[in-house]
Design a protein around this motif. Structure first.
Motif, short mmCIF file in Angstrom:
data_model
loop_
_atom_site.label_atom_id
_atom_site.label_comp_id
_atom_site.label_asym_id
_atom_site.label_seq_id
_atom_site.Cartn_x
_atom_site.Cartn_y
_atom_site.Cartn_z
N MET A 1 -29.85 56.88 -19.57
CA MET A 1 -30.51 58.03 -20.16
C MET A 1 -31.55 58.58 -19.18
O MET A 1 -32.06 57.86 -18.34
CB MET A 1 -31.19 57.64 -21.47
CG MET A 1 -30.25 57.55 -22.64
SD MET A 1 -31.13 57.62 -24.20
CE MET A 1 -30.75 56.00 -24.80
N THR A 2 -31.85 59.82 -19.38
CA THR A 2 -32.81 60.53 -18.53
C THR A 2 -34.13 60.69 -19.27
O THR A 2 -34.16 60.81 -20.49
CB THR A 2 -32.25 61.92 -18.17
OG1 THR A 2 -30.98 61.77 -17.55
CG2 THR A 2 -33.18 62.68 -17.24
N ILE A 3 -35.23 60.72 -18.52
CA ILE A 3 -36.54 61.00 -19.10
C ILE A 3 -36.89 62.45 -18.79
O ILE A 3 -36.86 62.88 -17.64
CB ILE A 3 -37.61 60.05 -18.55
CG1 ILE A 3 -37.28 58.61 -18.94
CG2 ILE A 3 -38.99 60.44 -19.06
CD1 ILE A 3 -38.20 57.57 -18.36
N TYR A 4 -37.20 63.20 -19.83
CA TYR A 4 -37.55 64.62 -19.72
C TYR A 4 -39.04 64.80 -20.00
O TYR A 4 -39.61 64.10 -20.83
CB TYR A 4 -36.76 65.46 -20.72
CG TYR A 4 -35.27 65.40 -20.51
CD1 TYR A 4 -34.63 66.27 -19.64
CD2 TYR A 4 -34.49 64.46 -21.18
CE1 TYR A 4 -33.27 66.21 -19.45
CE2 TYR A 4 -33.12 64.39 -20.99
CZ TYR A 4 -32.52 65.28 -20.13
OH TYR A 4 -31.16 65.21 -19.94
N LEU A 5 -39.64 65.76 -19.32
CA LEU A 5 -41.04 66.10 -19.53
C LEU A 5 -41.12 67.54 -20.02
O LEU A 5 -40.56 68.45 -19.41
CB LEU A 5 -41.85 65.95 -18.24
CG LEU A 5 -43.26 66.52 -18.25
CD1 LEU A 5 -44.13 65.82 -19.28
CD2 LEU A 5 -43.89 66.44 -16.88
N PHE A 6 -41.82 67.73 -21.13
CA PHE A 6 -42.04 69.06 -21.68
C PHE A 6 -43.55 69.28 -21.80
O PHE A 6 -44.28 68.37 -22.17
CB PHE A 6 -41.42 69.21 -23.07
CG PHE A 6 -39.95 68.98 -23.10
CD1 PHE A 6 -39.07 69.96 -22.68
CD2 PHE A 6 -39.44 67.76 -23.53
CE1 PHE A 6 -37.70 69.74 -22.70
CE2 PHE A 6 -38.08 67.54 -23.56
CZ PHE A 6 -37.20 68.53 -23.15
N VAL A 31 -39.81 62.31 -22.99
CA VAL A 31 -38.80 61.87 -23.95
C VAL A 31 -37.60 61.31 -23.19
O VAL A 31 -37.07 61.97 -22.29
CB VAL A 31 -38.34 63.03 -24.86
CG1 VAL A 31 -37.29 62.56 -25.85
CG2 VAL A 31 -39.52 63.66 -25.58
N LYS A 32 -37.17 60.13 -23.58
CA LYS A 32 -35.96 59.53 -23.02
C LYS A 32 -34.81 59.89 -23.95
O LYS A 32 -34.84 59.57 -25.14
CB LYS A 32 -36.12 58.02 -22.93
CG LYS A 32 -35.01 57.32 -22.20
CD LYS A 32 -35.35 55.83 -22.07
CE LYS A 32 -34.30 55.10 -21.29
NZ LYS A 32 -34.65 53.67 -21.16
N SER A 33 -33.79 60.59 -23.39
CA SER A 33 -32.72 61.09 -24.24
C SER A 33 -31.42 61.24 -23.45
O SER A 33 -31.42 61.26 -22.22
CB SER A 33 -33.13 62.44 -24.83
OG SER A 33 -32.15 62.93 -25.70
N LYS A 34 -30.33 61.40 -24.19
CA LYS A 34 -29.01 61.61 -23.58
C LYS A 34 -28.87 62.98 -22.95
O LYS A 34 -28.14 63.16 -21.98
CB LYS A 34 -27.91 61.43 -24.63
CG LYS A 34 -27.80 60.03 -25.16
CD LYS A 34 -26.72 59.94 -26.21
CE LYS A 34 -26.66 58.53 -26.77
NZ LYS A 34 -25.62 58.40 -27.80
N ASN A 35 -29.56 64.00 -23.54
CA ASN A 35 -29.48 65.34 -22.97
C ASN A 35 -30.76 66.12 -23.28
O ASN A 35 -31.56 65.72 -24.13
CB ASN A 35 -28.23 66.09 -23.45
CG ASN A 35 -28.22 66.35 -24.94
OD1 ASN A 35 -29.13 66.96 -25.48
ND2 ASN A 35 -27.17 65.87 -25.62
N ILE A 36 -30.92 67.24 -22.61
CA ILE A 36 -32.16 68.00 -22.71
C ILE A 36 -32.35 68.63 -24.09
O ILE A 36 -33.47 68.74 -24.59
CB ILE A 36 -32.25 69.06 -21.58
CG1 ILE A 36 -33.68 69.59 -21.47
CG2 ILE A 36 -31.23 70.16 -21.78
CD1 ILE A 36 -33.95 70.38 -20.23
#
Length: 57
Positions: A1-6, A31-36
């Motif tokens: 999974m990827t970690i996204y920053l918002f 947020v660690k998630s499968k997709n954005i």
């Protein structure tokens, strides 16, 4: 999974106890998630559940 920053700009909801002290805030969410798309929904829901309205990303 990827970690996204918002980074959100938010204002307090009327029932938020901080609404008398703050007119707005910048909120960073990782947020660690499968997709954005799922990550963005997760982050927005968290901010709203904490008593804030997201006005921009």
């Amino acid at each position: 999974m990827t970690i996204y920053l918002f980074e959100f700009e938010a204002i307090p909801l009327i029932d938020n106890s901080e609404s008398e002290e703050c007119v707005g805030a910048f909120v960073n969410c990782w947020v660690k998630s499968k997709n954005i798309k799922l990550a963005l929904n997760t982050a927005k829901n968290y901010v709203v559940n904490q008593g804030w309205e997201v006005i921009s990303i």
